[in-house]
Design a protein around this motif. Sequence first.
Motif, PDB file in Angstrom:
ATOM      1  N   TYR A 264      -4.128  -5.231 134.748  1.00 48.42           N
ATOM      2  CA  TYR A 264      -3.791  -3.875 135.171  1.00 48.42           C
ATOM      3  C   TYR A 264      -4.558  -3.493 136.443  1.00 48.42           C
ATOM      4  CZ  TYR A 264      -2.136   0.894 134.716  1.00 48.42           C
ATOM      5  OH  TYR A 264      -1.507   2.098 134.949  1.00 48.42           O
ATOM      6  N   GLU A 265      -5.889  -3.714 136.401  1.00 43.28           N
ATOM      7  CA  GLU A 265      -6.711  -3.362 137.565  1.00 43.28           C
ATOM      8  C   GLU A 265      -6.326  -4.161 138.805  1.00 43.28           C
ATOM      9  OE1 GLU A 265     -10.674  -4.060 136.087  1.00 43.28           O
ATOM     10  OE2 GLU A 265     -10.318  -2.560 134.512  1.00 43.28           O
ATOM     11  N   ASN A 266      -6.102  -5.452 138.593  1.00 43.51           N
ATOM     12  CA  ASN A 266      -5.736  -6.338 139.704  1.00 43.51           C
ATOM     13  C   ASN A 266      -4.415  -5.950 140.353  1.00 43.51           C
ATOM     14  OD1 ASN A 266      -7.584  -8.349 140.312  1.00 43.51           O
ATOM     15  ND2 ASN A 266      -7.020  -9.586 138.546  1.00 43.51           N
ATOM     16  N   LEU A 267      -3.479  -5.526 139.523  1.00 45.21           N
ATOM     17  CA  LEU A 267      -2.118  -5.294 140.031  1.00 45.21           C
ATOM     18  C   LEU A 267      -1.858  -3.837 140.404  1.00 45.21           C
ATOM     19  CD1 LEU A 267      -0.139  -7.639 137.599  1.00 45.21           C
ATOM     20  CD2 LEU A 267      -0.701  -8.059 140.010  1.00 45.21           C
ATOM     21  N   LEU A 268      -2.818  -2.969 140.091  1.00 45.96           N
ATOM     22  CA  LEU A 268      -2.617  -1.541 140.361  1.00 45.96           C
ATOM     23  C   LEU A 268      -2.313  -1.243 141.836  1.00 45.96           C
ATOM     24  CD1 LEU A 268      -2.454   1.177 138.928  1.00 45.96           C
ATOM     25  CD2 LEU A 268      -4.918   1.463 139.284  1.00 45.96           C
ATOM     26  N   PRO A 269      -3.057  -1.845 142.778  1.00 51.02           N
ATOM     27  CA  PRO A 269      -2.742  -1.562 144.189  1.00 51.02           C
ATOM     28  C   PRO A 269      -1.290  -1.913 144.556  1.00 51.02           C
ATOM     29  CG  PRO A 269      -4.838  -2.720 144.011  1.00 51.02           C
ATOM     30  CD  PRO A 269      -4.224  -2.750 142.648  1.00 51.02           C
ATOM     31  N   LEU A 270      -0.805  -3.018 143.986  1.00 49.90           N
ATOM     32  CA  LEU A 270       0.575  -3.440 144.260  1.00 49.90           C
ATOM     33  C   LEU A 270       1.568  -2.412 143.699  1.00 49.90           C
ATOM     34  CD1 LEU A 270       1.460  -6.049 145.661  1.00 49.90           C
ATOM     35  CD2 LEU A 270       1.848  -7.067 143.407  1.00 49.90           C
ATOM     36  N   ASN A 312       3.764 -22.286 141.321  1.00 54.64           N
ATOM     37  CA  ASN A 312       2.303 -22.242 141.362  1.00 54.64           C
ATOM     38  C   ASN A 312       1.672 -22.567 140.005  1.00 54.64           C
ATOM     39  OD1 ASN A 312       1.393 -21.287 144.179  1.00 54.64           O
ATOM     40  ND2 ASN A 312       3.167 -20.008 143.700  1.00 54.64           N
ATOM     41  N   GLY A 313       2.469 -23.163 139.132  1.00 56.23           N
ATOM     42  CA  GLY A 313       1.934 -23.640 137.855  1.00 56.23           C
ATOM     43  C   GLY A 313       1.737 -22.553 136.808  1.00 56.23           C
ATOM     44  N   ILE A 314       2.458 -21.442 136.959  1.00 59.74           N
ATOM     45  CA  ILE A 314       2.282 -20.330 136.009  1.00 59.74           C
ATOM     46  C   ILE A 314       3.611 -20.062 135.299  1.00 59.74           C
ATOM     47  CG2 ILE A 314       1.715 -17.869 135.783  1.00 59.74           C
ATOM     48  CD1 ILE A 314       0.250 -18.321 138.620  1.00 59.74           C
ATOM     49  N   MET A 315       3.573 -20.086 133.972  1.00 56.03           N
ATOM     50  CA  MET A 315       4.794 -19.850 133.217  1.00 56.03           C
ATOM     51  C   MET A 315       4.927 -18.364 132.868  1.00 56.03           C
ATOM     52  SD  MET A 315       5.762 -22.847 133.310  1.00 56.03           S
ATOM     53  CE  MET A 315       7.277 -22.708 132.376  1.00 56.03           C
ATOM     54  N   SER A 316       5.972 -17.736 133.373  1.00 56.12           N
ATOM     55  CA  SER A 316       6.264 -16.354 132.990  1.00 56.12           C
ATOM     56  C   SER A 316       7.707 -16.319 132.497  1.00 56.12           C
ATOM     57  CB  SER A 316       6.073 -15.411 134.176  1.00 56.12           C
ATOM     58  OG  SER A 316       7.010 -15.719 135.185  1.00 56.12           O
ATOM     59  N   ILE A 370       0.921 -13.347 142.421  1.00 54.00           N
ATOM     60  CA  ILE A 370       1.912 -12.258 142.435  1.00 54.00           C
ATOM     61  C   ILE A 370       1.784 -11.450 143.740  1.00 54.00           C
ATOM     62  CG2 ILE A 370       2.540 -10.059 141.320  1.00 54.00           C
ATOM     63  CD1 ILE A 370       1.788 -11.423 138.637  1.00 54.00           C
ATOM     64  N   LYS A 371       0.555 -11.223 144.162  1.00 55.80           N
ATOM     65  CA  LYS A 371       0.335 -10.441 145.380  1.00 55.80           C
ATOM     66  C   LYS A 371       0.845 -11.170 146.625  1.00 55.80           C
ATOM     67  CE  LYS A 371      -3.759  -8.079 143.636  1.00 55.80           C
ATOM     68  NZ  LYS A 371      -5.222  -8.217 143.592  1.00 55.80           N
ATOM     69  N   LYS A 372       0.683 -12.505 146.623  1.00 55.53           N
ATOM     70  CA  LYS A 372       1.121 -13.303 147.793  1.00 55.53           C
ATOM     71  C   LYS A 372       2.632 -13.322 147.928  1.00 55.53           C
ATOM     72  CE  LYS A 372      -2.721 -16.545 148.184  1.00 55.53           C
ATOM     73  NZ  LYS A 372      -3.128 -17.581 147.214  1.00 55.53           N
ATOM     74  N   PHE A 373       3.338 -13.151 146.836  1.00 53.12           N
ATOM     75  CA  PHE A 373       4.812 -13.252 146.855  1.00 53.12           C
ATOM     76  C   PHE A 373       5.404 -12.288 147.892  1.00 53.12           C
ATOM     77  CE2 PHE A 373       8.959 -11.710 145.494  1.00 53.12           C
ATOM     78  CZ  PHE A 373       9.650 -12.891 145.250  1.00 53.12           C
TER      79      PHE A 373
END
Length: 373
Positions: A264-270, A312-316, A370-373
């Motif tokens: 949540y904190e990491n993605l809040l700015p986005l 990037n090796g992440i399963m969502s 996610i931010k780099k996308f």
Amino acid sequence: MINFNVPPCAEKAMDYVKECVVNQKICGDGIFTKKCNTWIEERTGTTKCLLTTSCTHATELAALLADIKPGDEVIMPAYTFVSTADAFVLRGAVPVFVDIRPDTMNIDEKLIEPAITEKTKAIVPVHYAGIACEMDTIMDIAARHHLIVIEDAAQGIMASYKGKALGTFGNFGAFSFHETKNYSMGEGGALLIRDEKDVEEAEIIREKGTNRSKFYRGQIDKYTWVNFGSSYLPSDMNAAYLYAQLEIADEINNARLALWNRYYENLLPLAEAGKIELPTVPEGCVHNAHMFYIKAKDIEERTARIADLKENGIMSVFHYIPLHTAPAGQKFGRFHGEDKYTTAESERLMRLPMYYGLTLDQVDYICDTIKKF
Ligand SMILES: *Cc1c(COP(=O)(O)O)cnc(C)c1O
């Protein structure tokens, strides 16, 4: 690679399962099943908990106890797992789907009352992501219209609404201990029973229509077939595996919440920049970090984001296909009112890796990607 889910396993699981094997006590309603039932009763405050073979079966058991008959209508969200509807369709009932709220993805409580007819028998709120439905409103509607409430709390263990555990508001509540849930026994679930008057019948139906539970307690000297029923009790080995996790439930819950908060904190700015949307936890709701999801702009962007994470090796993963759009949903149910949010919001939603054992560093890496996308 970062998996989407890794089933939970507590250190003591091996010892407890071994105990069942060594003592040759593997059938249902053994020591570990009772320990799990008692733990859930104490933690949630429900009158009675009965471990079951799945949440699907707990819901089926609830539908039988609620005396759901062919032609009855049962109100539920279209944005849910198939089991929510299956349990009632098996009884010949009609699932009446209503729209969800876009903030929580839960049933829109304001749309329940307009969907009630003289055939309506029950309301089935689903607490999506372990975030509670608006239970005050729902219980009030149920009381005024004399409807049964069966909570699909598959994702709701350890979560609460205004200080009260999910699964304990309705006449019946169902938990899931499937391997994708916060606590797991491989396949399994639990039925929570609010009213003492329903306990005996629940025990009978769960035990093939016999009063064997009473027999085991020494209340009668032989057991017999007294009602219809089925077999909804799990092996004690599965319960042993689960109990090891329940013993450290707070540790697991805190670890999950730490991951959730980090996302949540990491993605809040986005989110503040309007690029994605984050989940909402309404006031009065304490959640259990069952899931962390984000919403993309639309289905195309979501597909691209899932593919980018995979590279990037992440399963969502995405989640439910709304039931009213599925062949069985069209055959057995109907949608009441307008599908304003169910389809549109479900197409934007994607779930990020979330499991006991995921690390904060991994969450940081996922968020950076996610931010780099
Ligand atoms: C997981 C889940 C179920 C089914 O649980 P099982 O234990 O696999 O039967 C039902 N409803 C919801 C909302 C779920 O998330």
